[in-house]
Write a protein that holds these residues in place. Structure first.
Motif, short mmCIF file in Angstrom:
data_model
loop_
_atom_site.label_atom_id
_atom_site.label_comp_id
_atom_site.label_asym_id
_atom_site.label_seq_id
_atom_site.Cartn_x
_atom_site.Cartn_y
_atom_site.Cartn_z
N UNK A 1 0.94 -10.10 -19.13
CA UNK A 1 1.98 -9.50 -18.30
C UNK A 1 2.38 -8.10 -18.73
N UNK A 2 1.90 -7.67 -19.92
CA UNK A 2 2.29 -6.35 -20.44
C UNK A 2 1.34 -5.95 -21.56
N UNK A 3 1.02 -4.65 -21.61
CA UNK A 3 0.29 -4.14 -22.78
C UNK A 3 0.54 -2.66 -22.93
N UNK A 4 0.37 -2.20 -24.17
CA UNK A 4 0.48 -0.78 -24.53
C UNK A 4 -0.76 -0.43 -25.33
N UNK A 5 -1.22 0.81 -25.22
CA UNK A 5 -2.41 1.27 -25.94
C UNK A 5 -2.00 2.25 -27.03
N UNK A 6 -2.68 2.14 -28.18
CA UNK A 6 -2.44 3.02 -29.31
C UNK A 6 -3.76 3.54 -29.86
N UNK A 7 -3.74 4.73 -30.44
CA UNK A 7 -4.92 5.27 -31.11
C UNK A 7 -4.91 4.96 -32.60
N UNK A 8 -3.76 4.52 -33.09
CA UNK A 8 -3.57 4.30 -34.53
C UNK A 8 -3.19 2.84 -34.79
N UNK A 9 -3.95 2.15 -35.61
CA UNK A 9 -3.69 0.73 -35.89
C UNK A 9 -2.33 0.52 -36.54
N UNK A 10 -1.93 1.43 -37.40
CA UNK A 10 -0.63 1.29 -38.07
C UNK A 10 0.50 1.32 -37.05
N UNK A 11 0.42 2.24 -36.09
CA UNK A 11 1.45 2.33 -35.05
C UNK A 11 1.46 1.07 -34.19
N UNK A 12 0.28 0.55 -33.88
CA UNK A 12 0.19 -0.67 -33.07
C UNK A 12 0.81 -1.86 -33.79
N UNK A 13 0.50 -2.00 -35.06
CA UNK A 13 1.05 -3.12 -35.84
C UNK A 13 2.57 -3.00 -35.96
N UNK A 14 3.06 -1.79 -36.20
CA UNK A 14 4.50 -1.59 -36.28
C UNK A 14 5.19 -1.94 -34.97
N UNK A 15 4.58 -1.53 -33.85
CA UNK A 15 5.15 -1.85 -32.54
C UNK A 15 5.17 -3.36 -32.30
N UNK A 16 4.07 -4.04 -32.67
CA UNK A 16 4.01 -5.49 -32.52
C UNK A 16 5.13 -6.15 -33.33
N UNK A 17 5.30 -5.72 -34.57
CA UNK A 17 6.35 -6.30 -35.43
C UNK A 17 7.74 -6.09 -34.83
N UNK A 18 7.97 -4.88 -34.29
CA UNK A 18 9.27 -4.60 -33.67
C UNK A 18 9.49 -5.50 -32.46
N UNK A 19 8.48 -5.60 -31.59
CA UNK A 19 8.63 -6.43 -30.38
C UNK A 19 8.86 -7.89 -30.72
N UNK A 20 8.21 -8.38 -31.76
CA UNK A 20 8.39 -9.78 -32.16
C UNK A 20 9.83 -10.05 -32.59
N UNK A 21 10.52 -9.03 -33.08
CA UNK A 21 11.91 -9.19 -33.51
C UNK A 21 12.90 -9.05 -32.36
N UNK A 22 12.44 -8.51 -31.24
CA UNK A 22 13.33 -8.32 -30.09
C UNK A 22 13.78 -9.67 -29.55
N UNK A 23 14.98 -9.68 -28.97
CA UNK A 23 15.41 -10.91 -28.32
C UNK A 23 14.67 -11.06 -26.99
N UNK A 24 14.71 -12.25 -26.47
CA UNK A 24 13.97 -12.58 -25.26
C UNK A 24 14.34 -11.68 -24.07
N UNK A 25 15.62 -11.41 -23.89
CA UNK A 25 16.08 -10.60 -22.76
C UNK A 25 15.47 -9.20 -22.81
N UNK A 26 15.35 -8.61 -23.99
CA UNK A 26 14.75 -7.28 -24.11
C UNK A 26 13.27 -7.32 -23.74
N UNK A 27 12.57 -8.38 -24.19
CA UNK A 27 11.15 -8.50 -23.85
C UNK A 27 10.96 -8.65 -22.34
N UNK A 28 11.81 -9.45 -21.72
CA UNK A 28 11.73 -9.63 -20.26
C UNK A 28 12.00 -8.30 -19.55
N UNK A 29 12.98 -7.56 -20.01
CA UNK A 29 13.28 -6.25 -19.42
C UNK A 29 12.08 -5.32 -19.56
N UNK A 30 11.44 -5.31 -20.72
CA UNK A 30 10.26 -4.48 -20.95
C UNK A 30 9.13 -4.86 -19.98
#
Length: 99
Positions: free
Chosen positions: A52-81
């Motif tokens: 239902x959603x994806x983002x593209x990155x050129x840098x693995x470190x940035x991608x991993x950091x974004x994944x970690x941040x999103x995993x910590x988001x509450x459900x409502x924020x993820x749904x809004x995204x």
């Protein structure tokens, strides 16, 4: 050398259903694994396979950091995204698998 691309993605079991956040360097292959239930774990257990959603990155470190941040988001924020780009929770996999 081939440019590397990395993806942070969100899968859902259905509209408004269970969510899963992941990171990969091959989005088509990885989502296919989830869809065919060859990826063991959470997504197989809970039937989470709709991209239902994806983002593209050129840098693995940035991608991993974004994944970690999103995993910590509450459900409502993820749904809004998700709904900012995909209001109907359409399965995006068919549109990327053909490219």
């Amino acid at each position: 050398m081939k440019d590397r691309r990395y993806y942070v993605y969100i899968l859902a079991s259905r509209i408004g259903g269970t969510l899963y956040v992941g990171v990969t360097n091959d989005l088509i292959r990885r989502v296919h694994e989830h869809r065919t239930k060859t990826a063991e774990g959470f997504t197989k257990r809970y039937g989470v396979a709709r991209l239902v959603y994806f983002e593209q990155f050129d840098d693995i470190t940035a991608a991993i950091e974004r994944e970690k941040r999103l995993k910590k988001w509450n459900r409502a924020w993820k749904i809004e995204l998700i709904e900012e780009r995909n209001a109907n929770w359409d399965d995006l996999y068919p549109s990327i698998a053909t490219t």
